[in-house]
Design a protein around this motif. Structure first.
Motif, PDB file in Angstrom:
ATOM      1  N   MET A  78      10.759  14.432  -9.365  1.00 11.57           N
ATOM      2  CA  MET A  78      12.102  14.578  -9.922  1.00 11.57           C
ATOM      3  C   MET A  78      13.089  13.641  -9.236  1.00 11.57           C
ATOM      4  SD  MET A  78      15.319  16.015  -9.307  1.00 11.57           S
ATOM      5  CE  MET A  78      15.041  17.166  -7.980  1.00 11.57           C
ATOM      6  N   LEU A  79      12.857  13.349  -7.978  1.00  8.82           N
ATOM      7  CA  LEU A  79      13.758  12.521  -7.191  1.00  8.82           C
ATOM      8  C   LEU A  79      13.271  11.076  -7.243  1.00  8.82           C
ATOM      9  CD1 LEU A  79      16.084  12.139  -5.260  1.00  8.82           C
ATOM     10  CD2 LEU A  79      14.713  13.127  -3.435  1.00  8.82           C
ATOM     11  N   SER A  80      14.024  10.213  -7.911  1.00  9.93           N
ATOM     12  CA  SER A  80      13.553   8.852  -8.196  1.00  9.93           C
ATOM     13  C   SER A  80      13.165   8.093  -6.932  1.00  9.93           C
ATOM     14  CB  SER A  80      14.628   8.069  -8.954  1.00  9.93           C
ATOM     15  OG  SER A  80      15.791   7.854  -8.150  1.00  9.93           O
ATOM     16  N   ALA A  81      13.929   8.257  -5.868  1.00 10.94           N
ATOM     17  CA  ALA A  81      13.653   7.515  -4.642  1.00 10.94           C
ATOM     18  C   ALA A  81      12.323   7.895  -4.018  1.00 10.94           C
ATOM     19  CB  ALA A  81      14.778   7.742  -3.635  1.00 10.94           C
ATOM     20  N   HIS A  82      11.841   9.115  -4.316  1.00 15.82           N
ATOM     21  CA  HIS A  82      10.642   9.621  -3.652  1.00 15.82           C
ATOM     22  C   HIS A  82       9.408   9.600  -4.544  1.00 15.82           C
ATOM     23  CE1 HIS A  82      12.676  11.659  -0.026  1.00 15.82           C
ATOM     24  NE2 HIS A  82      13.403  10.659  -0.467  1.00 15.82           N
ATOM     25  N   VAL A  83       9.596   9.222  -5.798  1.00 16.36           N
ATOM     26  CA  VAL A  83       8.451   9.112  -6.705  1.00 16.36           C
ATOM     27  C   VAL A  83       7.377   8.146  -6.177  1.00 16.36           C
ATOM     28  CG1 VAL A  83       7.734   8.286  -8.985  1.00 16.36           C
ATOM     29  CG2 VAL A  83       9.653   9.872  -8.783  1.00 16.36           C
ATOM     30  N   GLY A 153      10.160   9.428   3.653  1.00 21.48           N
ATOM     31  CA  GLY A 153      11.432   9.964   3.186  1.00 21.48           C
ATOM     32  C   GLY A 153      12.463   8.869   3.058  1.00 21.48           C
ATOM     33  N   VAL A 154      13.426   9.075   2.171  1.00 22.08           N
ATOM     34  CA  VAL A 154      14.450   8.070   1.893  1.00 22.08           C
ATOM     35  C   VAL A 154      15.860   8.656   1.946  1.00 22.08           C
ATOM     36  CG1 VAL A 154      15.376   6.481   0.155  1.00 22.08           C
ATOM     37  CG2 VAL A 154      12.905   6.678   0.449  1.00 22.08           C
ATOM     38  N   CYS A 155      16.091   9.726   1.198  1.00 29.25           N
ATOM     39  CA  CYS A 155      17.455  10.099   0.810  1.00 29.25           C
ATOM     40  C   CYS A 155      18.168  10.988   1.822  1.00 29.25           C
ATOM     41  CB  CYS A 155      17.435  10.756  -0.563  1.00 29.25           C
ATOM     42  SG  CYS A 155      17.021   9.609  -1.900  1.00 29.25           S
ATOM     43  N   ASP A 156      19.414  11.204   1.479  1.00 32.26           N
ATOM     44  CA  ASP A 156      20.455  11.970   2.140  1.00 32.26           C
ATOM     45  C   ASP A 156      20.035  12.775   3.379  1.00 32.26           C
ATOM     46  OD1 ASP A 156      22.438  11.032   0.335  1.00 32.26           O
ATOM     47  OD2 ASP A 156      21.526  12.278  -1.173  1.00 32.26           O
ATOM     48  N   LYS A 157      19.726  14.052   3.235  1.00 32.88           N
ATOM     49  CA  LYS A 157      19.400  14.888   4.397  1.00 32.88           C
ATOM     50  C   LYS A 157      17.960  14.725   4.831  1.00 32.88           C
ATOM     51  CE  LYS A 157      23.076  16.119   2.682  1.00 32.88           C
ATOM     52  NZ  LYS A 157      22.818  15.266   1.578  1.00 32.88           N
ATOM     53  N   TYR A 216      21.083   4.655 -13.138  1.00 37.85           N
ATOM     54  CA  TYR A 216      19.946   5.340 -12.524  1.00 37.85           C
ATOM     55  C   TYR A 216      18.810   5.311 -13.541  1.00 37.85           C
ATOM     56  CZ  TYR A 216      23.995   7.020  -9.930  1.00 37.85           C
ATOM     57  OH  TYR A 216      25.170   7.090  -9.210  1.00 37.85           O
ATOM     58  N   HIS A 217      17.934   4.319 -13.416  1.00 36.51           N
ATOM     59  CA  HIS A 217      17.067   4.007 -14.555  1.00 36.51           C
ATOM     60  C   HIS A 217      15.583   3.937 -14.241  1.00 36.51           C
ATOM     61  CE1 HIS A 217      16.547  -0.117 -13.036  1.00 36.51           C
ATOM     62  NE2 HIS A 217      17.801   0.014 -12.633  1.00 36.51           N
ATOM     63  N   SER A 218      15.187   4.035 -12.976  1.00 40.80           N
ATOM     64  CA  SER A 218      13.766   3.882 -12.668  1.00 40.80           C
ATOM     65  C   SER A 218      13.476   4.460 -11.294  1.00 40.80           C
ATOM     66  CB  SER A 218      13.368   2.401 -12.708  1.00 40.80           C
ATOM     67  OG  SER A 218      14.027   1.670 -11.683  1.00 40.80           O
ATOM     68  N   ALA A 219      12.209   4.393 -10.902  1.00 40.68           N
ATOM     69  CA  ALA A 219      11.823   4.861  -9.573  1.00 40.68           C
ATOM     70  C   ALA A 219      12.472   3.982  -8.504  1.00 40.68           C
ATOM     71  CB  ALA A 219      10.304   4.836  -9.429  1.00 40.68           C
ATOM     72  N   GLY A 220      12.838   4.616  -7.403  1.00 42.28           N
ATOM     73  CA  GLY A 220      13.474   3.895  -6.304  1.00 42.28           C
ATOM     74  C   GLY A 220      14.804   4.524  -5.944  1.00 42.28           C
ATOM     75  N   THR A 221      15.345   4.095  -4.827  1.00 42.95           N
ATOM     76  CA  THR A 221      16.622   4.599  -4.351  1.00 42.95           C
ATOM     77  C   THR A 221      17.761   4.126  -5.247  1.00 42.95           C
ATOM     78  OG1 THR A 221      15.708   4.147  -2.156  1.00 42.95           O
ATOM     79  CG2 THR A 221      17.995   4.869  -2.247  1.00 42.95           C
ATOM     80  N   CYS A 222      18.785   4.961  -5.426  1.00 44.84           N
ATOM     81  CA  CYS A 222      20.005   4.515  -6.094  1.00 44.84           C
ATOM     82  C   CYS A 222      20.534   3.287  -5.357  1.00 44.84           C
ATOM     83  CB  CYS A 222      21.054   5.612  -6.084  1.00 44.84           C
ATOM     84  SG  CYS A 222      20.477   7.183  -6.771  1.00 44.84           S
ATOM     85  N   THR A 223      21.107   2.343  -6.088  1.00 38.55           N
ATOM     86  CA  THR A 223      21.383   1.034  -5.481  1.00 38.55           C
ATOM     87  C   THR A 223      22.717   0.943  -4.750  1.00 38.55           C
ATOM     88  OG1 THR A 223      22.309   0.213  -7.564  1.00 38.55           O
ATOM     89  CG2 THR A 223      19.957  -0.150  -7.188  1.00 38.55           C
TER      90      THR A 223
END
Length: 616
Positions: A78-83, A153-157, A216-223
């Protein structure tokens, strides 16, 4: 030579942390005494470890001669950055086999998406999730059967939580493996424009969804340069990523090559050299200062005003917002990445990226170069950038191993000075964050995103207890004036300190219409803090008796970012007379003081109040 202010703050932190740091290192030293952590396990314990393994891996684990690697994974689809992390465990295991070693998924950690929970009840659990992740990481490693750790891991918390938890096992080498940002979509500035138009009722929901989906269109971290990409910058400048690996797009040959190279690096260290730099050596006082310098020089996420303090604390290091503020006075701002400018992280990478940034900072004495990294001693390797080695290139499916990568010198000059500048031509002589103090308490502001003409606002207060209240007032036409929006009861003890991004389109629209507006809150606005001046993370928060709970409609408030001042123009005598104006807490899903207090009582690292901010 090191810049005098960097030296001064570093020595202050070292002196302040002497006892707590030594206590931490003593625990790590005790944990390192066993050359092989599995040596003390009984036969029943080992049998559980290898029960589901292949026969070959069982033989390796029985022999107890080769490393066994832990994988802590935050994958979800569900989380694009972690796909992209879906395939990482198999890659790590395959490479471990090549080195006659083993690897196991030690555990998974939750990875919620703040982009999904913005303005929803779930956002009230977002900051708390950091401590759940930290506990989950420590639980995963508590089996005590691993010789090295890969954190995915990539995102926020998620990255701060992984690092805080891993520091409890700081005797082990720990590498972070990035997944990379998605390719650029529509410009972030255009996305923000459509959001404002929607807030004004000038475009339809369908138009808004189309714009958001094009961003927000594909896998990966928001830019944009929010907390997720600030995390990646931090992991690299603190030596926990391979050089230049933070901002390489997913599913590219170079991305796959870097991931494989990182795994092989640890395996070679553990099998050939019989040693790999442990996490406690990498995360030192100097490393933390380097992280703060990176944050300030790039205008990174205000969330790290909280996270870096907590990360440091987990390593026995005590840093405060005053340390950050003193550094910000001298650290130059070298990047303009949205919301601090119009470019995204892909443009930053193309202009010269982390290698150029770190070389420029080091050349002027803003970085400690005598630190340990995942590669060993010193930061010199981090002033380069990765390239595919076309002479030795192998596809990932080749049984001989991953794509080969080589490192070359980063560009001598920035390839786009609208995005990334040299040290002698900064965007600003000061860093991107500013500490605000006054009779309201202490707060932070992301000044790099706010135009100079908007950095000082004195106006009457309009007091709200939620984002919804402010949006409703705007819809009724009640906000067409100069004012400072005071949002109380948004702090960690009240409701988990949710991010308040639903405020941005309304407040930005009013600012564009010529009104002098600002925000003061004990909540958060994170890395995507916009162009409206916002004093956030205000402490003490309302429910702890903070003066913000005594502000009344019409009180004159000053937010002066250049001078570092935040105050309400009400006498001490009058404030002493006023009762705290608190609302009845809502009890929706994931919120309410009762639920939150119960969670906080069982998680030892969940000091989300003033002590975690370094304000006590």
């Amino acid at each position: 030579m090191l810049h005098p202010r960097i030296e001064e703050v570093t020595q202050r932190v070292i002196e302040r942390s002497k006892q707590t740091r030594q206590d931490y290192l003593d625990r790590i030293s005790h944990a390192k005494k066993q050359t092989r952590v599995r040596a003390g396990l009984g036969c029943g314990n080992i049998a559980h470890v290898m029960a589901a393994c292949s026969s070959d891996d069982k033989a390796r684990l029985k022999a107890d001669e080769q490393p066994n690697l832990a994988i802590i994974n935050s994958y979800n689809d569900m989380l694009s950055a972690h796909v992209p992390y879906k395939d990482y465990p198999d890659l790590i295991k395959d490479l471990a086999t090549k080195y006659d070693a083993t690897a196991q998924v030690a555990g998974g950690v939750p990875a919620m998406c703040d982009g999904v929970t913005q303005g929803r009840d779930g956002m009230e659990l977002s900051l708390f999730s950091r401590d759940v992740i930290a506990m989950s990481t420590a639980v995963s490693l508590s089996h005590d059967v691993f010789d090295g750790v890969f954190c995915l891991g990539v995102c926020d918390k998620i990255v701060p939580g992984l690092l805080i938890g891993a520091l409890s096992f700081g005797h082990l080498p720990v590498f972070f493996l990035p997944a990379g940002p998605m390719q650029s979509g529509i410009p972030n500035k255009e996305k923000a424009r459509i959001r404002q138009k929607f807030a004004q009722g000038l475009v339809s929901r369908e138009d808004l969804l189309e714009a958001e989906s094009a961003s927000y269109h594909s896998a990966g971290t928001c830019t944009f340069y929010g907390t997720a990409n600030s995390n990646q910058m931090l992991m690299e400048i603190m030596g926990l990523h391979l050089p230049g690996s933070s901002f390489i797009n997913p599913y590219t040959e170079l991305r796959d090559g870097l991931t494989g190279n990182a795994v092989e690096t640890m395996l070679k260290q553990l099998t050939d050299d019989k040693e790999s730099p442990c996490l406690a050596e990498v995360i030192s006082e100097k490393t933390i200062i380097n992280g703060l310098v990176g944050l300030l020089s790039t205008g990174g996420s205000t969330n790290h005003a909280i996270h870096i303090v907590a990360i440091a604390k987990a390593a026995g290091i005590q840093v405060t917002w005053k340390d950050m503020s003193d550094l910000s006075e001298v650290v130059p701002l070298l990047t303009r990445i949205y919301p601090n400018g119009s470019a995204d992280v892909n443009h930053f990478q193309a202009a010269g990226g982390m290698g150029f940034l770190m070389r420029e900072l080091a050349s002027a004495g803003y970085l400690h170069t005598d630190v340990k990294t995942m590669l060993g001693d010193g930061l010199a390797p981090y002033m380069t950038e990765p390239r595919l080695d076309k002479d030795e290139s192998l596809i990932m499916s080749d049984s001989n191993g991953p794509t080969k990568v080589k490192w070359v010198d980063c560009p001598e000059n920035s390839l786009d000075e609208e995005v990334l500048r040299p040290i002698n031509n900064p965007f600003s002589k000061q860093g991107g964050l500013q500490l605000l103090t006054g009779n309201l308490g202490k707060a932070v502001i992301k000044v790099s995103a706010v135009a100079t003409e908007h950095q000082v606002v004195t106006a009457p207060a309009k007091v709200f207890s939620s984002q919804g209240e402010l949006q409703e007032a705007y819809s009724r036409g009640e906000l067409n004036q100069d004012f400072i929006a005071v949002l109380k009861e948004q702090g960690p003890k009240a409701k988990g300190m949710p991010e308040l991004h639903k405020l941005t389109p309304v407040m930005a629209t009013l600012q564009d219409e010529g009104f002098k507006v600002a925000i003061v809150t004990d909540g958060r606005m994170s890395g995507a803090s916009g162009k409206v001046p916002a004093a956030i993370h205000l402490a003490p928060e309302a429910v702890e008796g903070g003066i913000i709970a005594k502000i009344q409609e019409g009180d004159l408030v000053t937010l002066d970012a250049p001078s570092g001042i935040l105050k309400v123009h009400v006498s001490d005598e009058e404030l002493a007379k006023r009762e705290l104006q608190l609302s009845q807490p809502s009890l929706t899903f994931g919120t309410g003081r009762e639920l939150f207090t119960g969670f906080r009582n069982i998680v030892s690292s969940a000091d989300l109040g003033a002590s975690a901010f370094g304000l006590e």
